[in-house]
Structures are given as structure tokens and as C-alpha cells.
Design an enzyme around this catalytic site. Structure first.
Site, short mmCIF file in Angstrom:
data_model
loop_
_atom_site.label_atom_id
_atom_site.label_comp_id
_atom_site.label_asym_id
_atom_site.label_seq_id
_atom_site.Cartn_x
_atom_site.Cartn_y
_atom_site.Cartn_z
N CYS A 100 -0.19 -12.95 -0.07
CA CYS A 100 -1.22 -12.96 -1.11
C CYS A 100 -1.72 -14.36 -1.45
O CYS A 100 -2.48 -14.55 -2.39
CB CYS A 100 -0.71 -12.26 -2.36
SG CYS A 100 -0.28 -10.52 -2.04
N LYS B 18 2.18 -1.38 -12.73
CA LYS B 18 2.07 -0.83 -11.38
C LYS B 18 3.38 -0.98 -10.63
O LYS B 18 3.94 -2.06 -10.68
CB LYS B 18 0.95 -1.60 -10.66
CG LYS B 18 0.80 -1.28 -9.20
CD LYS B 18 -0.18 -2.22 -8.57
CE LYS B 18 -0.23 -1.92 -7.09
NZ LYS B 18 -0.93 -2.90 -6.33
N LYS C 19 3.40 -6.14 -12.13
CA LYS C 19 3.32 -5.53 -10.81
C LYS C 19 4.63 -5.78 -10.07
O LYS C 19 5.05 -6.93 -9.90
CB LYS C 19 2.15 -6.14 -10.02
CG LYS C 19 2.08 -5.64 -8.58
CD LYS C 19 0.83 -6.12 -7.88
CE LYS C 19 0.84 -5.71 -6.41
NZ LYS C 19 -0.37 -6.15 -5.71
N SER D 85 -0.34 4.22 -3.83
CA SER D 85 -0.47 5.01 -2.61
C SER D 85 0.75 5.86 -2.31
O SER D 85 0.63 7.05 -1.98
CB SER D 85 -0.77 4.07 -1.44
OG SER D 85 0.23 3.08 -1.32
N CYS E 145 -7.42 -10.48 -4.65
CA CYS E 145 -6.18 -10.85 -3.98
C CYS E 145 -6.53 -11.35 -2.58
O CYS E 145 -7.65 -11.20 -2.12
CB CYS E 145 -5.22 -9.66 -3.89
SG CYS E 145 -3.53 -10.19 -3.48
N CYS F 271 -4.29 -10.88 0.26
CA CYS F 271 -3.46 -10.34 1.35
C CYS F 271 -4.27 -9.60 2.41
O CYS F 271 -3.87 -9.54 3.57
CB CYS F 271 -2.34 -9.47 0.81
SG CYS F 271 -2.90 -8.10 -0.19
#
Ligand code: PBG
Length: 323
Positions: free
Chosen positions: A130, A248, A195, A274, A120, A122
Site C-alpha cells: 500500500c 473493517k 482496518k 469480500s 490506496c 496497492c
């Protein structure tokens, strides 16, 4: 009348019986630990919102990977915190980029530890998006060559699997073409196929220093309200050549995971992200929940819903508990 002939409690009487009839099992081999690599030497900087997780320099990371290997954990996924960010994410695909150097160092020290790389931009763009910004939005097709170049540079450095997380259309195809053109025919693609644009990524953006400087990611990541669209995203990625797929975040999206398991006969990953980790840790630190118990319960739930493997910040403590 079923009762009193049928008494389901019979099979819950002892741990021996419960263990015998248990439908879902956890093993450290199913876990993948996300790791954050940064410049410097002997650096191990704890991420404030993610206790027990660190930004690590390459030397520290290599030692961490040895521990991960000894715990029997399935592998690691690497995220880079580069020295410099710029408009064109040059650190993402640099031969001597932070992740590329980290892969080589890990492969020298622990050659049989599975290394996945997050593909990615980002973490490498000055604006934190991104991809390439054109007229205030991420330009899909202009971003594809960056992703392809990143994937090739990771594979050349020794990555076992590349995992694009950017959510550009057509990126799996672009990456597969580039890998094949460069002779990396054996490098599999684990696609972050479904995602979502999620608030659960908050702590990660502190860890990877990748928060967007303007706007948000809703023009490329999925709307949390959509389930059918996830199936379409997965189908497209498989058509483009993805070897494995991911959903995700995990816990708030178990329906997506279960439906993906039902429909697609390919290895399925879930990312316990996270924010999922931090919420459990924070409540446990307050003494409001039993952290270890909820760690195992959530990991079991994610497996029960259909995930073959779980990317999780709990990989080490969970592996220790299972040992
Ligand atoms: C990069 C990326 C992100 C995560 C994994 N890869 C952040 C984002 O999309 O903003 C999130 C992981 C986590 O929260 O643990 N695009």
C-alpha cells in the site's frame, strides 16, 4: 413474578406488530456498492470468487451506475485495476488514471449518484503493497504524498468523498492539507480508521489484483486481537480531520463497531468485505444456508451494532428485496 403478566411473545404475534416494534431498519440509502473498474471497452469480467461482481470497463461501469441509482442505493465506492503497475504507484494519482476517468464518466452520466473513491496504492504498485517500499518495508512518510496526490486527483475529477484505506499514520492530515491547499475544501474524508489485517480480504485481492507479492500487511493494518487500539486509531483520525470513520471488516468486528458508536458522535461506516460476502454466497450455492435470509440478517446485525452505512457487495440484491 413477571410471568404470566409479562409475555414478550405478544409483540411477536404478527408481522404487523413485529414491524411496528422493530428497532433496526434497513434502507438502500444506507448501502454503498464497491465497484472495480478496468481498462478496455465493453468489459464485464466476473470475479470468480465473488459471484455477481465484475471487473468492468468504464462504459459498462456507467451503465451499472445507472442501475445502482435506480435502485436507490446510497452510492458507489470505486477501485481501480490499472493497465500498468510500477514501483511508485503512478496510476494511483495520474490525472488520466483509470479511476479518475471513471469518476468523470459517471458524473457525466449520473451526476447525482454519490461517488466515493478508495484512496490506496496497492492496486497500482508492482509489489502490491500500500505504499513506497524502503528497505523491505512500507515507508510511512514517503507514502503520504502519493495518497495526498491521489485524493486531490479524485476530488478534481468529481469524487464526492475520498476514503483512504492504506493505514499509514498521518494520512488523514496529509490528505486534508492537500485537499484544502488545492481548493477542495468541501470534499469530505471517510477514513478507514480501524482496518484490520484480515484474511477476509482474500477474494478482493483477486478482484483488484492487489495481493502483496512478498510479506503481508501486518506492519500497517491492525492486529485482529486489538480493540482498544481501534479506539485510538479512530480518535487520531478524527483529530487529523476525518469527517466519517469506518470499521473493517464488519461481522467479525461488531464489538469494535458498537464501541465506536458509543464513543464517537460522527457518521460511522462498516465494510462487509469480500470474504464475508463470498462465504455466504458459497454456502448458499451449496444449499447449506438460505443466502437471502443471511444477507439481510448480517446487514441488520451490522446496523444494529451501530453502523450508519454499510459498504457491501450485497447492495443490489438487498435493495431489490427492500423495494
Ligand atoms: C485496499 C483495500 C482492500 C480492501 C479495501 N481496500 C484490500 C486490502 O487491504 O488488502 C478490501 C475490501 C474487501 O475485501 O472487500 N487497501
Amino acid at each position: 413474578m413477571p410471568f404470566p403478566i409479562h409475555r414478550p411473545r405478544r409483540l411477536r404475534t404478527t408481522e404487523a406488530i413485529r414491524s411496528l416494534v422493530r428497532e433496526t431498519r434497513l434502507s438502500p440509502t444506507q448501502f454503498i456498492l464497491p465497484l472495480f473498474v478496468c481498462p478496455g471497452e465493453n468489459v464485464k469480467r466476473e470475479i470468480r470468487s465473488m459471484p455477481g461482481n465484475y471487473q468492468m470497463s468504464i462504459d459498462t461501469l456507467v451503465a451499472e451506475c445507472e442501475e445502482v441509482r435506480q435502485l436507490g442505493i446510497g452510492g458507489v465506492i470505486l477501485f481501480g485495476v490499472p493497465e500498468h503497475k510500477d514501483e511508485i504507484a503512478s496510476g494511483a494519482y495520474a490525472e488520466e488514471g483509470i479511476v479518475q476517468r471513471a469518476i468523470r464518466a459517471i458524473k457525466r452520466a449520473t451526476p447525482d449518484l454519490l461517488v466515493i473513491t478508495d484512496v490506496c496504492n496497492c492496486e497500482y504498485t508492482s509489489h502490491g503493497h500500500c505504499g513506497k517500499i524502503v528497505d523491505g518495508d512500507v515507508d510511512n512518510d514517503a507514502t503520504l504524498p502519493w495518497l495526498a496526490a491521489s485524493a486531490v486527483s479524485h476530488a478534481r475529477a468529481g469524487a464526492d468523498i475520498v476514503a483512504p484505506s492504506d493505514m499509514m499514520d498521518g494520512r488523514v492530515r496529509a490528505i486534508r492539507d492537500a485537499l484544502d491547499r488545492e481548493g477542495c475544501l468541501k470534499t469530505p474524508i471517510l477514513s478507514y480508521a480501524a482496518k484490520y489485517a484480515s484474511g477476509f480480504y482474500g477474494p478482493f485481492r483477486e478482484a483488484a489484483e492487489s495481493a502483496p507479492q512478498f510479506g503481508d500487511r501486518r506492519s500497517y493494518q491492525m492486529d485482529p486481537a486489538n480493540a482498544r487500539e481501534a479506539m485510538r486509531e479512530i480518535a487520531l483520525d478524527l483529530e487529523e480531520g476525518a469527517d466519517m470513520i469506518m470499521v473493517k471488516p464488519a461481522l467479525a468486528y461488531l464489538d469494535i463497531l458498537a464501541e465506536a458508536r458509543r464513543r464517537f458522535d460522527v457518521p460511522l461506516a462498516a465494510y462487509q468485505v469480500s470474504g464475508e460476502f463470498s462465504m455466504i454466497m458459497a454456502a448458499a450455492q451449496q444449499g447449506w444456508i438460505d443466502g437471502e435470509r443471511i444477507m439481510m440478517e448480517t446487514l441488520t446485525a451490522i446496523r444494529r451494532a451501530g453502523a450508519d452505512m454499510i459498504l457491501t457487495y450485497f447492495a443490489k440484491p438487498a435493495a431489490r428485496l427492500l423495494a
